[in-house]
Structures are given as C-alpha cells and as structure tokens.
Design an enzyme around this catalytic site. Structure first.
Site, PDB file in Angstrom:
ATOM      1  NE  ARG A   1      -9.563 -18.132   2.711  1.00 25.92           N
ATOM      2  CZ  ARG A   1     -10.641 -17.931   1.961  1.00 25.92           C
ATOM      3  NH1 ARG A   1     -11.559 -18.843   1.887  1.00 25.92           N
ATOM      4  NH2 ARG A   1     -10.805 -16.828   1.255  1.00 25.92           N
ATOM      5  CB  THR A   2      -5.347 -14.573   7.367  1.00 22.96           C
ATOM      6  OG1 THR A   2      -4.942 -15.272   6.193  1.00 22.96           O
ATOM      7  CG2 THR A   2      -4.157 -14.353   8.269  1.00 22.96           C
TER       8      THR A   2
ATOM      9  NE  ARG B   1      -3.714 -10.611   4.875  1.00 23.18           N
ATOM     10  CZ  ARG B   1      -4.368 -11.608   4.289  1.00 23.18           C
ATOM     11  NH1 ARG B   1      -5.393 -11.356   3.479  1.00 23.18           N
ATOM     12  NH2 ARG B   1      -4.030 -12.867   4.513  1.00 23.18           N
TER      13      ARG B   1
ATOM     14  CE  LYS C   1      -7.905  10.920  12.621  1.00 23.46           C
ATOM     15  NZ  LYS C   1      -8.012  11.075  14.080  1.00 23.46           N
TER      16      LYS C   1
ATOM     17  CG  HIS D   1       0.223 -15.253   3.928  1.00 20.88           C
ATOM     18  ND1 HIS D   1       0.014 -15.301   5.286  1.00 20.88           N
ATOM     19  CD2 HIS D   1      -1.009 -15.247   3.357  1.00 20.88           C
ATOM     20  CE1 HIS D   1      -1.286 -15.327   5.527  1.00 20.88           C
ATOM     21  NE2 HIS D   1      -1.928 -15.281   4.368  1.00 20.88           N
TER      22      HIS D   1
HETATM   23  C1  NCD Z   1      -3.851 -15.562   0.416  1.00 17.09           C
HETATM   24  C2  NCD Z   1      -3.245 -14.192   0.618  1.00 17.09           C
HETATM   25  O1  NCD Z   1      -3.851 -13.314   1.229  1.00 17.09           O
HETATM   26  O2  NCD Z   1      -2.105 -14.036   0.188  1.00 17.09           O
HETATM   27  N1  NCD Z   1      -5.037 -15.732   1.112  1.00 17.09           N
HETATM   28  C3  NCD Z   1      -4.967 -16.298   2.351  1.00 17.09           C
HETATM   29  O3  NCD Z   1      -4.442 -15.721   3.281  1.00 17.09           O
HETATM   30  N2  NCD Z   1      -5.441 -17.550   2.471  1.00 17.09           N
HETATM   31  C4  NCD Z   1      -3.964 -15.962  -0.999  1.00 17.09           C
HETATM   32  C5  NCD Z   1      -4.705 -15.085  -1.941  1.00 17.09           C
HETATM   33  O4  NCD Z   1      -5.256 -14.037  -1.592  1.00 17.09           O
HETATM   34  O5  NCD Z   1      -4.752 -15.464  -3.121  1.00 17.09           O
END
Ligand code: NCD
Length: 307
Positions: free
Chosen positions: A55-56, A106, A85, A133
């Site tokens: 999703r992100t 991320r 590396k 997040h």
């Molecule tokens: C979340 C995450 O990555 O922290 N997912 C997301 O970005 N919607 C929640 C999760 O992974 O449980």
C-alpha cells in the site's frame, strides 16, 4: 504555515499543516478521475524500500503519477542496490538525492533521521523499524476526520501488537499532541502492550488511557473508533512467542456489534486473521476506504513538499 521538508516522525507535523493537507486531500478525493493534474510535472520521486510494502509504495507511486510526476524505484534495496555492498546510509542517500526531487524510504532499522539529514532533497519516511510510520498516520487521521467529522473529543481503541506496531506508535503520538480531549483504550496481551516510552509521551500531554488484555474485556461501547493491527510476526525472534499470541485480538462479529452504530473499525492492512472477512460487510468497517484515503493524502503531502 510551516512547510515540511522532512517527514520522519509525526512530531514533524503540526495541526495547521495537518488540516491544510486534509483540505487538499479532500479536494483530490472529490475530483479524482475528473481532472488531469500536472502539478508535479518534471518532478521525480526516488522510492527506496528496504522492507516489504504494498500500500505505501503503490500509493506513493500512484500519487506521483496522478500529479504528473515520475518515480524511480528500488524495491528490494537491501538486495538490489549498493546497500547490499555495505554502502553507508549517509553515502547512499547523498548519492540518490542527486537523481530526483524527493526521497521516500522504508527501512527495518531506526535510521530515518540519519538518512534525512544526508539528503539534499525533501525526505519522507515510509515506515521505520518498529518506531514510526508518519504517512500512515496522516491517512489514518484523515480517515477519522472524514468519517467521524472531527478528531477532538473522541475515544480511540487500539488493538493487537502495540509493542511492534509502528502505525500504533505514530497514531498515539499524533493524537496526543495535536488533538484535544482524546481518550485512548489499548487492547493487547501483556507481552504486546504499549511501550513505556509511548505512555510517558501520553502522560506529558495528560492523555487519559486505559489498558485491557483482550477485546472481551475492553469497553467496546465507549469507542468512536477501533484501530485493529496485525501481530507483527517478523519482529519475533522465537516462533513460539509468536504462536503464543497469534489470534489474541480477533475482532469477532459480536465484538463489532457491541460497538456503537456510528463507531468505525480501522486497520492499516495487511490483515492476517484479526478481522474476519465477515466484518467487511459490517457498517463500521473502514479499512478498505483507508486505502483510497491513503492515495489522496499522499498526493496532498507530495504536493506540499515539492511545490
Ligand atoms: C503497516 C506497516 O508497514 O507498518 N503497513 C502499512 O504500511 N499499511 C502495517 C503492518 O505491516 O502491519
């Protein structure tokens, strides 16, 4: 209004900025598919994922595309980029920031501040270890605002893996510092309870909260919103510890029905078994709507940071 240049924690937001992002996200929601936007034409986003994401990543990339911008992406950056590396985060980000106008990253390690400081261009955390997040919180707050009409004076339940869930940490911190008279109800087995650091943060803002070890014992009828989360299997060192808590916070139909009619059920997704699919038909379910709200919230954020 303060302009965000980096977003690594919800602490970087302020209420005025959040409200202006919500206004803009509402505009994008209302006009989606009707207008062709070119606001981010010739702007390039560098999308760097050192942990899985659906999703992100897709919503950031779709948001960029909707606004006329482009994306360069490294999806498994720990395998496919020079991070494999052993290049330092600082060097990697310094170099990458030569290739685009904004970095979205991320990582499974708590290195976002370091990375943001090394960037020559605006920088957004798309999820940092078990810490935070912030852009999930942006869309979560937008969902609450949109679906409940306000965020102040609400009681928000949070259930599941409260120790490893970065979405929980960011949401709790944002509600505490930017909204008034918010009460929180934390539901998890003791092994997964909300970290002391977050409780200290809530205490600083005099936030009222209670803790319960199961949904059966939680005051479901007091909640305006229940935010359910996945048990974060990937952070357990011993599978036996995971097995011991697996299935601990399942939102059974009878629990959802015990909530008020106007209460909403949210989840950042992906879900495992904590929300049975039968609940998808329940009038309180909002988790798939959150996905749509995530796209328009990220459109608003990219515009804010790039223009
Ligand atoms: C979340 C995450 O990555 O922290 N997912 C997301 O970005 N919607 C929640 C999760 O992974 O449980």
């Amino acid at each position: 209004m303060r302009k965000l240049r980096t977003l690594t924690s919800v602490d970087d937001f302020d209420r005025e900025t959040l409200e202006s992002l919500f206004d803009r996200a509402t505009y994008y929601l209302d006009n989606f598919g009707k207008v062709e936007w070119n606001i981010l034409r010739r702007k390039r986003m560098l999308s760097i994922y050192c942990q899985p994401s659906t999703r992100t990543r897709f919503s950031f990339e779709a948001a960029m595309d909707e606004l006329g911008g482009t994306t360069l992406n490294s999806q498994d950056a720990l395998i496919s980029s020079s991070f494999a590396k052993d290049e330092s985060i600082e060097d990697g980000i310094r170099v990458l920031s030569e290739y685009g106008h904004i970095i979205v990253m991320r990582h499974k390690l708590p290195i976002m501040r370091q990375a943001a400081d090394a960037s020559l261009v605006p920088f957004i955390s798309a999820g940092e270890a078990t810490k935070e997040h912030p852009t999930q919180t942006l869309l979560d707050l937008f969902t609450i605002e949109h679906e409940r009409g306000r965020i102040d004076d609400l009681t928000i339940g949070m259930a599941g893996d409260l120790v490893n869930g970065r979405t929980i940490h960011s949401l709790a911190k944002a509600l505490a510092q930017f909204y008034s008279n918010v009460r929180m109800v934390f539901i998890s087995p003791p092994q997964l309870s909300i970290p002391q650091e977050i409780k200290d943060f809530l205490d600083q803002y005099c936030i009222e909260y209670t803790e319960h070890s199961s949904l059966a014992e939680a005051p479901l009828n007091e909640m305006d919103c229940l935010y359910v989360t996945r048990i974060q299997k990937e952070w357990f060192e011993d599978d036996r510890d995971y097995q011991a808590v697996k299935g601990c916070c399942v939102l059974r139909q009878e629990y959802a029905e015990a909530m008020r009619d106007d209460a909403i059920v949210m989840h950042p997704l992906p879900r495992v078994d904590e929300i049975p699919t039968i609940i998808d038909q329940n009038k309180r379910a909002r988790y798939f709507l959150q996905v749509r709200y995530g796209l328009v919230s990220r459109m608003a954020l990219l515009e804010h940071m790039l223009i």
